[in-house]
Design a protein around this motif. Structure first.
Motif, short mmCIF file in Angstrom:
data_model
loop_
_atom_site.label_atom_id
_atom_site.label_comp_id
_atom_site.label_asym_id
_atom_site.label_seq_id
_atom_site.Cartn_x
_atom_site.Cartn_y
_atom_site.Cartn_z
N LEU A 111 0.81 -1.22 0.00
CA LEU A 111 0.00 0.00 0.00
C LEU A 111 0.84 1.27 0.00
CD1 LEU A 111 -2.82 -0.97 2.53
CD2 LEU A 111 -2.86 -1.10 0.04
N GLY A 112 2.14 1.15 0.20
CA GLY A 112 3.00 2.32 0.15
C GLY A 112 3.42 2.81 1.52
N PRO A 113 4.31 3.81 1.57
CA PRO A 113 4.89 4.26 2.84
C PRO A 113 3.90 4.90 3.80
CG PRO A 113 5.53 5.72 1.04
CD PRO A 113 4.86 4.54 0.42
N GLN A 114 2.85 5.55 3.28
CA GLN A 114 1.92 6.21 4.19
C GLN A 114 1.15 5.20 5.04
OE1 GLN A 114 0.68 9.05 0.72
NE2 GLN A 114 -0.30 9.80 2.56
N PHE A 115 0.54 4.22 4.39
CA PHE A 115 -0.17 3.19 5.15
C PHE A 115 0.81 2.37 5.98
CE2 PHE A 115 -3.56 3.91 2.04
CZ PHE A 115 -4.67 3.87 2.87
N GLY A 116 1.93 1.98 5.36
CA GLY A 116 2.90 1.15 6.07
C GLY A 116 3.48 1.85 7.27
N GLY A 117 3.90 3.12 7.10
CA GLY A 117 4.48 3.83 8.21
C GLY A 117 3.49 4.08 9.33
N ALA A 118 2.24 4.39 8.97
CA ALA A 118 1.23 4.64 10.00
C ALA A 118 0.95 3.39 10.81
CB ALA A 118 -0.06 5.15 9.34
#
Length: 757
Positions: free
Chosen positions: A89-96
């Motif tokens: 899903l990308g860094p935004q979903f992953g990081g959150a």
């Protein structure tokens, strides 16, 4: 402590049993099994208790199904859930979700440690030491094991598994000796009054540990094989154990007694001391699994550099690959949570973060499959995307069924971190599935657009901006972004003359350079470098072939042929005009920007509410396109306060010596028609009469304008004004000018019920 950020950690050594199955099942078979399952069976009745167990495990099964697909489609590295979600899903979903899971698992260490303390104080009088003190002391040896690494922790988990097995065996023996079918029949009905979802919320934390093995992904010898197999085995065996223990509970004591006795398992067991040991082992094993998982999530987050302040936690021990600095962070959070003591306040939110992670894991798998990427080839052959979608929806429903306030607060925190990353992370250091998903969305949209009929209401500028001269490229593309008006697309085109391998290499270099030059523009501009042996042939081919499906270029944008001393009918001017004619011939309206950089800079420096845009009106297709483009300019942030003025030339009757009264009446009628038209097409502009429409009147009438749009024509000798007179090669002294020639007439007041059906 010797650690290294540069050295790669050692290759994974753990197998399916030690690395995935053991931490997962030991976390699932926790304190809920020993101290709360009997209460749930007694209060809810066996029928509802079995439904609660089945529903809670549905989350585990559905998520495990998704995990099996996504884990067999990627070479899974460290970070567990965080890695799988971020790489899909990308860094935004992953990081959150990564930062949320790190805190959730670190806080869980304290939960389990306090559960251990409650088990100890239930059988041993340690009045000189509080439960918080016991919990803090329990964290100490767990910290040592986590510090030493997964090898030592795994050996300790094997011992814990033996204790849990003994506890379950003694309970089964004791329950079998006291089991009575009549009591079982009576316990089908509930003995308490708690609602279904309250009991479900009490039981659900029992199944939240099934992804603990996933957190060890970086230390697995073969994560693609071990993650799905170990998780399925842990979920399957634990589900059977919970169903079996629930049935045994229902057959050994009336529901009222079970609901009133949290220690019913100890009282039923053939050897009560084994249950006490099992409670301690279950809580310690769950705490240890969180102690192993949380630091590895933090280390993976830090290694991806999504949060600059976490950079120090990217280092690992060079020999063991153990993220010791992250272990220190986890123990600090765990001890702080024990010191605060108010676990009831944060416990529901922590459970919500686990549910969000399960929901996102399901969503990520559905997202990957739904994107239709050819690279999605999971080895797990029984996967279907609808299973993952169902898992995502079930997790979302569970959150609000269990605790809507905690679920809402967890989503707010998650969304805040997601938005923060969206503003701070410009580009991920890896490829996720977003491009595939966007391609699939574009593909579906193009097919859907192809089934609809083109209508003037849907017209948007799709611009081919020809920019061979880098010195003038920036201002041309700035102007293109203005006439897009937030609704169109721009492709920056550079023509390269040549043939052969060397020319293709040069084309590729220029393509990369142009793309790099355009990077970061807002709105974005696409780059296209075209190689052709004959520039004219290449130009004509490009204008005809550019676009995809129903999306075709409809505006060709050029810089003005601004060369001092070139005669209006010189060969160079005629050649320039020929390109304009080719664009018109193949269906593109032509817009020419005639403006020096200094003039545009001066216009841009004017106060926002002090800018004026002039549109010269000739009551033809080019005038209407110029009016629409000028309106689109006012929809941009830079020009949203600019005044729009339509310049209407005096009636041509003056030129044939018409009576003054007759000419004035004609002027008034003309002006009223333009005002009525502006009102009809809903464009706010002032209509103003000006003296004459020739080129010589333009500079005087538009003096002070920040930008002016002027309809023009293309004649064999080159560009000309509305009267057919050649335009001068040099436009010095003019305001920033956009020359417009429309190939099709647009109905600016087109209604939905009008036009082709």
């Amino acid at each position: 402590m010797t650690e290294s950020a540069a050295a790669s950690p050692p290759a994974g050594r753990l197998g399916t049993f030690a690395g995935v199955f053991t931490p997962s099942i030991l976390t699932i078979l926790g304190i809920i099994l020993f101290l709360r399952l009997g209460y749930v069976v007694g209060d809810a009745g066996l029928l509802r208790a079995l439904a609660i167990i089945a529903l809670a495990n549905a989350v585990s099964v559905l998520t495990s199904w998704s995990l099996a697909a996504i884990a067999t489609n990627l070479k899974v590295k460290g970070g567990g859930d965080y890695y799988l979600i971020s790489r899909t899903l990308g860094p935004q979903f992953g990081g959150a979700i990564g930062i949320a899971l790190f805190f959730a698992q670190s806080i869980s260490i304290a939960f389990y440690a306090i559960g251990f303390a409650e088990g100890v104080t239930a059988v041993v009088d340690v009045g000189w030491l509080s439960e918080r003190g016991i919990a803090a002391l329990a964290i100490g040896p767990l910290f040592v094991l986590a510090w030493l690494g997964s090898d030592w922790a795994t050996k300790f988990q094997f011992a814990i598994m033996a204790v849990l097995g003994l506890a379950l065996l003694t309970f089964t023996i004791g329950a079998a000796s006291r089991f009575e079918p009549a009591i079982l029949d009576a316990n089908w009905q509930p003995a308490g009054e708690l609602p279904f979802w309250a009991l479900f919320a009490l039981f659900f934390p029992a199944v939240t540990g099934f992804t603990q093995g996933v957190s060890m992904s970086g230390e697995l010898a073969n994560p693609t094989r071990s993650l799905p197999l170990g998780t399925f085995l842990a979920v399957g065996l634990s589900t059977l154990i919970y169903f079996g223990v629930a049935v045994l509970f229902a057959g050994v004591a009336p529901g009222g007694e079970l609901a009133a006795d949290y220690e019913a398992m100890r009282h039923v067991s053939a050897w009560p001391a084994a249950i006490t040991a099992g409670i301690c082992a279950a809580t310690l094993s769950s705490a240890l699994a969180s102690f192993l998982g949380a630091p590895r999530i933090l280390q993976a987050l830090a290694n991806d550099r999504l949060f600059p302040l976490l950079g120090a936690f990217a280092t690992v021990h060079p020999r063991t690959g153990n993220p010791r600095r992250a272990v220190l962070a986890s123990v600090v959070i765990a001890l702080a949570t024990v010191a605060l003591g108010d676990l009831n306040l944060v416990a529901p939110i922590v459970s919500m973060f686990f549910l969000i992670s399960y929901g996102l894991l399901n969503y990520a798998t559905w997202y990957e499959a739904h994107a239709g990427s050819p690279s999605f080839r999971p080895r797990f052959r029984w996967y279907h995307e609808h299973v993952s979608l169902a898992g995502c929806l079930v997790c979302a429903a569970m959150m609000f069924a269990i605790d809507p306030w905690a679920g809402g607060l967890a989503l707010v925190v998650f969304a805040a971190v997601h938005q923060f990353l969206g503003r701070t992370v410009e580009r991920a250091r890896w490829n996720d599935s977003s491009r595939s998903a966007l391609f699939q969305r574009v593909r579906r949209s193009l097919h859907a657009m192809g089934d609809t009929v083109a209508h003037d209401r849907d017209w948007r500028p799709v611009i081919l901006a020809f920019t061979d001269e880098p010195a003038r490229r920036a201002r041309l593309l700035d102007f293109a972004s203005w006439i897009e008006g937030g609704s169109g697309l721009t492709i920056a085109v550079q023509m390269v003359e040549g043939e052969g391998l060397e020319a293709r290499r040069r084309r590729d270099e220029l393509q990369g350079g142009l793309a790099a030059e355009l990077e970061g523009r807002e709105p974005p501009v696409f780059a296209r470098v075209v190689l052709a042996g004959d520039p004219v042939v290449g130009f004509k081919t490009l204008v005809q072939a550019a676009g995809l499906g129903p999306i075709r270029p409809n505006v060709a944008l050029f810089n003005w042929f601004d060369r001092e001393g070139i005669a209006e009918d010189a060969p160079a001017m005629r050649a320039y005009g020929e390109y304009l004619r080719h664009a018109l011939r193949f269906g593109c309206s032509v817009v020419v920007l005639a403006a020096r950089g200094v003039d545009l800079a001066r216009a841009s420096s004017l106060p926002a509410d002090g800018r004026r845009i002039d549109v010269w009106w000739n009551d033809d297709a080019s005038s209407r396109l110029a009016l629409l483009l000028s309106y689109l300019v006012t929809r941009t942030v830079e020009w949203d306060e600019a005044a729009l003025r339509v310049l209407v030339p005096h009636s041509r009757q003056r030129e044939v010596a018409a009576p003054e009264a007759s000419a004035a009446a004609a002027d008034t009628a003309q002006l009223e028609r333009v005002r009525a038209f502006l009102d009809e097409v809903r464009i706010r502009a002032d209509a103003v009469l000006v003296d004459g429409d020739g080129w010589e009147r333009l500079a005087a009438a538009s003096a002070g304008a920040a930008l002016a749009f002027y309809p023009f024509r293309v004649r064999p000798h080159g560009p000309s004004d509305v009267r057919g007179e050649p335009l001068p090669s040099s436009l010095a002294g003019m305001p920033p000018l956009a020359l417009v020639n429309a190939v099709h007439d647009l109905d600016l007041d087109a209604q939905p019920d009008e036009g082709p059906q």
